[in-house]
Design an enzyme around this catalytic site. Structure first.
Site, PDB file in Angstrom:
ATOM      1  N   ASP A  82       0.829  -1.210   0.000  1.00 15.01           N
ATOM      2  CA  ASP A  82       0.000   0.000   0.000  1.00 15.01           C
ATOM      3  C   ASP A  82       0.866   1.264   0.000  1.00 15.01           C
ATOM      4  O   ASP A  82       1.963   1.271   0.560  1.00 15.01           O
ATOM      5  CB  ASP A  82      -0.910  -0.019   1.242  1.00 15.01           C
ATOM      6  CG  ASP A  82      -2.053   0.982   1.114  1.00 15.01           C
ATOM      7  OD1 ASP A  82      -2.346   1.435  -0.012  1.00 15.01           O
ATOM      8  OD2 ASP A  82      -2.653   1.317   2.153  1.00 15.01           O
ATOM      9  N   HIS A 112       2.415   3.206  -9.006  1.00 14.64           N
ATOM     10  CA  HIS A 112       2.312   1.761  -9.261  1.00 14.64           C
ATOM     11  C   HIS A 112       3.535   1.278 -10.050  1.00 14.64           C
ATOM     12  O   HIS A 112       4.075   0.213  -9.780  1.00 14.64           O
ATOM     13  CB  HIS A 112       1.034   1.441 -10.046  1.00 14.64           C
ATOM     14  CG  HIS A 112      -0.230   1.785  -9.303  1.00 14.64           C
ATOM     15  ND1 HIS A 112      -0.420   1.465  -7.977  1.00 14.64           N
ATOM     16  CD2 HIS A 112      -1.367   2.424  -9.688  1.00 14.64           C
ATOM     17  CE1 HIS A 112      -1.616   1.873  -7.589  1.00 14.64           C
ATOM     18  NE2 HIS A 112      -2.200   2.471  -8.601  1.00 14.64           N
ATOM     19  N   LEU A 154      11.820 -19.903  -3.859  1.00 16.81           N
ATOM     20  CA  LEU A 154      10.644 -19.231  -3.298  1.00 16.81           C
ATOM     21  C   LEU A 154       9.420 -19.519  -4.166  1.00 16.81           C
ATOM     22  O   LEU A 154       9.543 -19.597  -5.389  1.00 16.81           O
ATOM     23  CB  LEU A 154      10.913 -17.716  -3.307  1.00 16.81           C
ATOM     24  CG  LEU A 154       9.749 -16.781  -2.995  1.00 16.81           C
ATOM     25  CD1 LEU A 154       9.465 -16.774  -1.491  1.00 16.81           C
ATOM     26  CD2 LEU A 154      10.049 -15.361  -3.469  1.00 16.81           C
TER      27      LEU A 154
END
Ligand code: FPP
Length: 229
Positions: free
Chosen positions: A12, A29, A123
């Site tokens: 955020d 963004h 991962l």
């Protein structure tokens, strides 16, 4: 010492970051992609098994069409451009959420990156796309009914768990929301029931792997009791 297998992040603060810099929201963004790459590769190099990131929520469709369209294009560009990062760092890519709502090229890009990285083993990076916990639980219940998976002997909790988008993924250990807001916004409500929560006031584009390392150090020193003593 608490063990960290599954880290979840609400990214955020992109809009506020852009506003502070006198730029338009979408630039925030775009900048957020760099943080996404840095944090993902750091996790791959530091033995984190699962990293789930909230990239687009079921509620984000309510944003102006120009911002939604921008995010869709950015996501597609990111998945194409970053393929190399996934391959070089042995990262498996997965998604949760209902991607049926996305356009065909984007869906195909998602599916092909999932397939191309399926055997990678450092991962597992999971992007939450058109994701909302309530929608996920609702879809899980619908699947149980449609497949007649329920009988009198069934344990409903285990059945729901095994029909969630995250069915093969362990519960969240640590959940971070950057940007300083202290809410979960419909993210992994079932899976983060016993997660440790951190709300750093740093906006996502400014968040660094050093910030993450400090939070993880703090997490490791917390005692988790899972409702016991
Ligand atoms: C929240 O910031 C962020 C989002 C809704 C989108 C998250 C997207 C990225 C981090 C980059 C894009 C990543 C992909 C993979 C497409 P906000 O806009 O709510 O910020 P604000 O609270 O400051 O307004």
């Amino acid at each position: 010492m608490s063990i960290l297998k599954h880290l979840a992040i609400i990214m955020d603060g992109n809009g506020r970051w852009a506003k502070q810099k006198g730029k338009i929201r979408t630039q925030g963004h775009k900048e957020g992609i760099n943080t996404l790459r840095e944090i993902t590769t750091w996790c791959a190099k530091n033995n984190i098994a699962y990293l789930t990131l909230y990239a687009f929520s079921t509620e984000n469709w309510n944003r102006p069409k120009t911002e939604v369209d921008f995010l869709m294009k950015l996501l597609e560009k990111y998945l194409i451009q970053e393929k190399q990062t996934y391959l070089e760092n042995n990262i498996r890519f997965k998604t949760i959420g209902n991607i049926e709502a996305f356009n065909e090229p984007l869906k195909q890009t998602i599916q092909s990156l999932e397939a191309d990285t399926a055997t990678n083993s450092s991962l597992t990076q999971i992007l939450a796309l058109n994701y909302g916990s309530r929608d996920e639980i609702k879809r899980a219940c619908e699947k149980i009914i449609q497949t007649k998976a329920y009988s009198k002997e069934s344990d409903m909790g285990s059945l729901i768990q095994s029909h969630l988008d995250t069915k093969d993924i362990p519960d969240v250990d640590l959940l971070i929301r950057t940007g300083g807001e202290m809410r979960l916004s419909n993210f992994l409500l079932w899976q983060a029931s016993y997660a440790e929560l951190f709300f750093p006031p740093i906006l996502w584009p400014d968040f660094t792997s050093d910030d993450l390392a400090k939070i993880i150090q703090d997490f490791k020193n917390r005692t988790r009791r899972f409702g016991g003593l």
